[in-house]
Design an enzyme around this catalytic site. Structure first.
Site, PDB file in Angstrom:
ATOM      1  N   TYR A 151       0.852  -1.187   0.000  1.00 22.39           N
ATOM      2  CA  TYR A 151       0.000   0.000   0.000  1.00 22.39           C
ATOM      3  C   TYR A 151       0.888   1.237   0.000  1.00 22.39           C
ATOM      4  O   TYR A 151       1.836   1.332   0.784  1.00 22.39           O
ATOM      5  CB  TYR A 151      -0.901   0.007   1.237  1.00 22.39           C
ATOM      6  CG  TYR A 151      -1.764   1.238   1.364  1.00 22.39           C
ATOM      7  CD1 TYR A 151      -2.854   1.439   0.511  1.00 22.39           C
ATOM      8  CD2 TYR A 151      -1.493   2.199   2.336  1.00 22.39           C
ATOM      9  CE1 TYR A 151      -3.645   2.572   0.635  1.00 22.39           C
ATOM     10  CE2 TYR A 151      -2.284   3.326   2.461  1.00 22.39           C
ATOM     11  CZ  TYR A 151      -3.355   3.512   1.608  1.00 22.39           C
ATOM     12  OH  TYR A 151      -4.141   4.640   1.720  1.00 22.39           O
ATOM     13  N   ASP A 246       9.268   2.789  -0.492  1.00 21.45           N
ATOM     14  CA  ASP A 246       8.300   3.488   0.350  1.00 21.45           C
ATOM     15  C   ASP A 246       8.595   3.124   1.802  1.00 21.45           C
ATOM     16  O   ASP A 246       8.248   2.033   2.271  1.00 21.45           O
ATOM     17  CB  ASP A 246       6.886   3.069  -0.065  1.00 21.45           C
ATOM     18  CG  ASP A 246       5.807   3.720   0.781  1.00 21.45           C
ATOM     19  OD1 ASP A 246       6.134   4.355   1.806  1.00 21.45           O
ATOM     20  OD2 ASP A 246       4.621   3.574   0.431  1.00 21.45           O
ATOM     21  N   LYS A 274       5.188   9.670   8.897  1.00 19.58           N
ATOM     22  CA  LYS A 274       4.886   9.209  10.235  1.00 19.58           C
ATOM     23  C   LYS A 274       5.896   9.674  11.283  1.00 19.58           C
ATOM     24  O   LYS A 274       5.768  10.747  11.847  1.00 19.58           O
ATOM     25  CB  LYS A 274       4.736   7.682  10.238  1.00 19.58           C
ATOM     26  CG  LYS A 274       3.562   7.192   9.377  1.00 19.58           C
ATOM     27  CD  LYS A 274       3.336   5.720   9.501  1.00 19.58           C
ATOM     28  CE  LYS A 274       2.246   5.211   8.582  1.00 19.58           C
ATOM     29  NZ  LYS A 274       0.901   5.673   8.894  1.00 19.58           N
TER      30      LYS A 274
END
Length: 437
Positions: A151, A246, A274
């Site tokens: 994802y 990623d 994050k």
């Protein structure tokens, strides 16, 4: 046998959820929060401190969701709170450069040899979207290769699922994503070398980039072999394509150089998010100077953001990364996580439960009905999620907060104490007696 516990009170959370459904689609501002995959209504969180959360009904939980990853230091970390408060007194946003952007960039670049330059954005999705545009602009090619089970946010180019066959164009996984966009994204299975070779044979000179999560952790914890990642790096180089890693989840969680260092490879572009915001919304992407100078205003690849480098987020990130940079931080956190995971693993083995717990760094994942470590999304049995649904409810009733989906990973933070982890292991032992009566 341990009996099913009485469900905790969710009266106030349920009332807030009914109100929320009149304001937001599904009552939430991000889908997984709706608790569709687990029992009951969502918990509305009131506050957090260290490794603990309290909901609107006053229930207390040991938190292993950690805001889906950013809170590697736990909740309400004094150094971060004080840095944010100090900046709040000076201003929330300027839409202009600040010294704080330089400080956070220096903290990152001086300890991360995988990138030469960086650009801050406001989310992981934005970072990945920008990285894809940079890859296309640099290579003058359009097609992207991604992997089933990875994802990368909700941008159109990547909100794509696999079609049928060994190598296929993606199919849109969301209404509103034009079919033409999906046709520029090729989706293949993880850990499949023939599929990668076939892609570069079938679409020679058309592929701008291959993108992969540092360690796929949004659809279970799908740890990849080092040889596979090196093959991926090699095949992209041989074919003039770029490798995008990623690291929104793994960046600064496995160490300052993330999964790139873990696998000892050099991606062309790396995306972050994050943790580098210390709990505030932030994202970033980085690469070599040659690639980064292709970005506006230096180059022709346009990317901008009114709140990029937001001073409050930068202040929080600086405070967080200074703590992470302390000698031994990551080693201690990994040791703590492995101790906890080994305790749960021993419990599983002693009872011959049809499940496993896998871990890397301070990330862990509980999977049911598996015959060994999962490396691909198609090795996860969707029917096994019924077991997780029971486990999640039983853990909530025992004061343990895991993410509301069996596909999501858990995180151990520096704020988790041995007492927290021992209590959690005990709660898991009791809950599994309900899952497997």
């Amino acid at each position: 046998m341990t009996a099913t516990t009485k469900d905790i009170s969710r009266e106030k959370s349920a009332e807030l959820f009914e109100q929320a459904k009149t304001y937001f689609p599904g009552g939430v501002n991000s889908p997984v929060r709706a608790f569709k995959s687990v029992h009951g209504t969502p918990l509305f969180i009131d506050r957090g401190d260290k490794a603990h959360l309290w909901d609107a009904d006053g229930n207390e939980f040991i938190d292993f969701c950690c805001s889906w990853g950013p809170l590697i230091l736990g909740h309400n970390t004094p150094e971060i709170r004080e840095a944010v408060a100090s900046q709040l007194s000076k201003g929330l946003s300027f839409g202009a450069p600040t010294r704080l952007e330089n400080e956070l960039a220096d903290l990152i670049l001086s300890r991360n040899q995988k990138i030469d330059m960086i650009r801050f954005v406001s989310s992981g999705t934005e970072a990945v979207m920008s990285a894809i545009r940079l890859a296309r602009g640099y290579t003058k090619r359009d097609k992207i290769v991604k992997f089933d089970g990875c994802y990368h946010g909700h941008s159109d180019s990547l909100l794509v699922k696999a079609g049928s066959g060994l190598v296929t164009f993606g199919e849109t996984s969301s209404a509103g994503v034009p079919h033409a966009f999906a046709q520029e994204t090729i989706v293949i299975a993880l850990n499949d070398l023939p599929a990668l070779e076939r892609v570069f044979t079938d679409f020679k000179d058309e592929i701008a980039a291959v993108i992969i999560e540092g360690i796929p952790a949004n659809n279970g914890l799908l740890i990849q072999d080092k040889d596979y990642l090196h093959f991926l790096s090699d095949i992209t180089k041989r074919n003039g394509a770029l490798l995008i890693m990623d690291e929104v989840i793994t960046g600064f969680r496995l160490g300052f150089e993330g999964a790139a260092a873990y696998y000892d490879i050099q991606p062309d572009i790396i995306t972050y998010g994050k943790i580098i915001g210390g709990g505030m919304p932030v994202g970033a992407y980085g690469a070599s100077k040659e690639l980064m100078h292709c970005i506006s205003p230096d180059g022709a690849v346009y990317q901008a953001g009114t709140l990029s480098g937001n001073p409050v987020a930068m202040a929080a990130g600086i405070a967080a990364l200074r703590l992470l940079a302390r000698p031994g931080f990551y080693e201690a956190l990994q040791q703590k996580t492995e101790g906890f995971v080994n305790q749960v693993r021993q419990l599983i083995q002693q009872n011959d439960y049809p499940m496993q717990i896998t871990t890397v760094g301070c990330i862990f994942w509980i999977a049911f009905d598996t015959k060994g470590p999962s490396h691909r999304a198609d090795q996860i049995d969707p029917a096994s999620m019924t077991h997780y649904k029971v486990l999640h409810r039983e853990l909530l009733n025992r004061g343990i907060y895991f993410g509301p989906s069996g596909y999501e990973v858990g995180f151990v933070s520096a704020a988790h104490t041995e007492e927290d982890l021992q209590k959690t292991a005990g709660a898991i032992e009791e809950a599994l007696k309900v899952v497997f009566p």
